[in-house]
Design a protein around this motif. Structure first.
Motif, mmCIF file in Angstrom:
data_model
loop_
_atom_site.group_PDB
_atom_site.id
_atom_site.type_symbol
_atom_site.label_atom_id
_atom_site.label_comp_id
_atom_site.label_asym_id
_atom_site.label_seq_id
_atom_site.Cartn_x
_atom_site.Cartn_y
_atom_site.Cartn_z
ATOM 1 N N PRO A 21 0.812 -1.213 0.000
ATOM 2 C CA PRO A 21 0.000 0.000 0.000
ATOM 3 C C PRO A 21 0.848 1.267 0.000
ATOM 4 O O PRO A 21 2.044 1.233 0.248
ATOM 5 C CB PRO A 21 -0.814 -0.122 1.296
ATOM 6 N N ALA A 22 0.169 2.413 -0.217
ATOM 7 C CA ALA A 22 0.876 3.683 -0.379
ATOM 8 C C ALA A 22 1.067 4.433 0.930
ATOM 9 O O ALA A 22 1.849 5.381 0.980
ATOM 10 C CB ALA A 22 0.128 4.569 -1.373
ATOM 11 N N ASP A 23 0.376 4.046 2.015
ATOM 12 C CA ASP A 23 0.451 4.793 3.265
ATOM 13 C C ASP A 23 1.838 4.674 3.893
ATOM 14 O O ASP A 23 2.439 3.600 3.902
ATOM 15 C CB ASP A 23 -0.590 4.275 4.250
ATOM 16 N N CYS A 24 2.354 5.784 4.451
ATOM 17 C CA CYS A 24 3.674 5.740 5.097
ATOM 18 C C CYS A 24 3.866 6.946 6.009
ATOM 19 O O CYS A 24 3.620 8.089 5.604
ATOM 20 C CB CYS A 24 4.780 5.720 4.048
ATOM 21 N N SER A 25 4.318 6.691 7.246
ATOM 22 C CA SER A 25 4.694 7.756 8.181
ATOM 23 C C SER A 25 6.206 7.835 8.357
ATOM 24 O O SER A 25 6.689 8.688 9.104
ATOM 25 C CB SER A 25 4.042 7.510 9.546
ATOM 26 N N PHE A 26 6.947 6.921 7.711
ATOM 27 C CA PHE A 26 8.415 6.858 7.757
ATOM 28 C C PHE A 26 8.960 6.528 9.149
ATOM 29 O O PHE A 26 10.146 6.662 9.387
ATOM 30 C CB PHE A 26 9.038 8.163 7.240
ATOM 31 N N GLU A 27 8.095 6.076 10.051
ATOM 32 C CA GLU A 27 8.577 5.710 11.382
ATOM 33 C C GLU A 27 9.323 4.378 11.369
ATOM 34 O O GLU A 27 10.172 4.130 12.223
ATOM 35 C CB GLU A 27 7.414 5.660 12.381
ATOM 36 N N ASN A 28 9.004 3.510 10.415
ATOM 37 C CA ASN A 28 9.648 2.200 10.328
ATOM 38 C C ASN A 28 10.285 1.999 8.956
ATOM 39 O O ASN A 28 10.122 0.972 8.316
ATOM 40 C CB ASN A 28 8.625 1.096 10.605
ATOM 41 N N ILE A 93 -0.231 -0.008 -6.587
ATOM 42 C CA ILE A 93 -1.355 -0.414 -5.758
ATOM 43 C C ILE A 93 -2.568 -0.616 -6.652
ATOM 44 O O ILE A 93 -2.631 -0.100 -7.774
ATOM 45 C CB ILE A 93 -1.681 0.647 -4.686
ATOM 46 N N LYS A 94 -3.514 -1.394 -6.171
ATOM 47 C CA LYS A 94 -4.791 -1.504 -6.871
ATOM 48 C C LYS A 94 -5.911 -1.339 -5.860
ATOM 49 O O LYS A 94 -5.793 -1.747 -4.707
ATOM 50 C CB LYS A 94 -4.920 -2.817 -7.615
ATOM 51 N N ASP A 159 -7.765 2.129 -10.765
ATOM 52 C CA ASP A 159 -7.640 0.677 -10.857
ATOM 53 C C ASP A 159 -6.274 0.243 -10.339
ATOM 54 O O ASP A 159 -6.151 -0.461 -9.351
ATOM 55 C CB ASP A 159 -7.841 0.236 -12.304
ATOM 56 N N ALA A 160 -5.208 0.698 -11.007
ATOM 57 C CA ALA A 160 -3.838 0.438 -10.558
ATOM 58 C C ALA A 160 -3.056 1.736 -10.710
ATOM 59 O O ALA A 160 -3.171 2.421 -11.725
ATOM 60 C CB ALA A 160 -3.202 -0.671 -11.382
ATOM 61 N N ALA A 161 -2.271 2.072 -9.694
ATOM 62 C CA ALA A 161 -1.574 3.357 -9.731
ATOM 63 C C ALA A 161 -0.277 3.284 -8.936
ATOM 64 O O ALA A 161 -0.082 2.406 -8.091
ATOM 65 C CB ALA A 161 -2.465 4.467 -9.175
#
Length: 350
Positions: A21-28, A93-94, A159-161
């Protein structure tokens, strides 16, 4: 005793990176984001606290609003020059429900937080890549103030990106750009690839690891073959590595440090500005010490496969240059072919 090589090619040889997935907080770490290997000049850096330069960059992250949290940024100090670009790319991602398989990627919103502070901040661009092409969804330019601000875009039905953060260096070091807390909202985001698959860069497609470096363009954009040895060294190392426990080969340009040995130019451009790979014998290297330059692992190739490259070996105390071809199951020494000193100019081995 300097030795140089350039313009490596694999000829007539035709017979993973990341996912999620695209989500990220850069903590890990960088999550499912990767610094692009081509088409840019330097990398995004993950950091906590303040950036090194005065009067630019944030003093804390956005997630926790303190110096212990992490974020990603571009450091615009030397050796960066104006218009240098750094590209950070997400996984493909889709937007499909992983249980029902029903497409549910409507009314999607791409969101992130950015910090652009400094008298010479240039620009930040977010590009969404789909099977239909590229689209800029967020674009910011210049000093935006010493605070975190939200950037977001309604991206609709997807759809996909894939998402690319493109940071551009301005006229001086006072142009750091930072990002944090990336998310795609109101969408069911699932992985388009299986674990350990190679993620193609420009097409929404994955290939099995055994198809990487197999001399076939399985991605149809050649990204599965980009780091597989063919290289003029003008932009990067193209997948070649030098183990740290041996004397290192280095990407170099211009004349070497020692008179009477080494090239003055590269082979590709025949100019001092061009790059080549150098084993420098001057910097504390003792007689008999070895430096290895290793390629990636290649899959099965055709019987017509040939290795072509140019080398430069000039100097009264030249050692030797060897190619070692190792097959799975070989003894550690592998098979070696020796090349001896043949003169002043670059010479082609074919």
């Amino acid at each position: 005793g300097d030795i140089a090589i350039d313009d490596i090619k694999f000829i007539n040889c035709s017979p993973g990176d990341f996912y999620g997935p695209a989500d990220c907080s850069f903590e890990n770490g960088f999550c499912n984001y990767l610094n692009q290997r081509h088409e840019d000049n330097f990398d995004w850096t993950r950091i906590q606290g303040t950036t090194p330069s005065w009067d630019t960059g944030p003093g804390f992250d956005h997630t926790y609003n303190d110096t212990f949290g992490h974020f990603a940024y571009i450091e615009t100090s030397y050796p960066r020059i104006p218009d240098d670009k750094a590209i950070l790319t997400s996984a493909w991602i889709k937007t499909e429900n992983p249980v029902s398989g029903i497409f549910s990627g409507y009314n999607c919103t791409f969101s992130f937080w950015y910090h652009m502070y400094g008298v010479d901040v240039d620009s930040l661009e977010v590009v969404m890549k789909t099977k239909d092409g590229n689209k800029t969804i967020v674009s910011k330019k210049g000093d935006q103030g010493n605070s975190w601000q939200e950037g977001k875009a309604e991206i609709g039905a997807v759809d996909a990106a894939r998402f690319m953060f493109i940071g551009t260096r301005g006229q001086s070091f006072s142009g750091d750009i930072a990002i944090d807390d990336i998310s795609v909202k109101t969408c069911d985001i699932t992985n388009i690839c299986n674990d350990k698959d190679f993620m193609c860069l420009n097409t929404p497609k994955c290939v099995h690891p055994a198809m990487v470096c197999n001399f076939n363009d399985d991605c149809t954009d050649n990204t599965d073959e980009n780091s597989c040895g063919t290289c003029d060294f003008e932009r990067d190392y193209c997948g070649w590595t030098s183990p740290e426990d041996y004397r290192l080969w280095a990407r170099f340009r211009g004349s070497t440090f020692t008179n009477g040995t080494g090239p003055d130019t590269d082979h590709t451009t025949s100019k001092p500005e061009g790059f080549y790979m150098l084993f420098e014998a001057h910097l504390g290297v003792r007689q008999g010490e070895t430096g290895y330059l290793n390629s990636n692992k290649y899959m099965e190739s055709a019987t017509t496969c040939k290795l072509d490259f140019y080398y430069h070996m000039k100097g009264k105390d030249i050692g030797k240059l060897e190619i070692i071809l190792k097959h799975e199951g070989d003894d550690p020494e592998g098979k070696a072919e020796e090349m001896k000193f043949l003169g002043r100019d670059y010479i082609e081995l074919f």
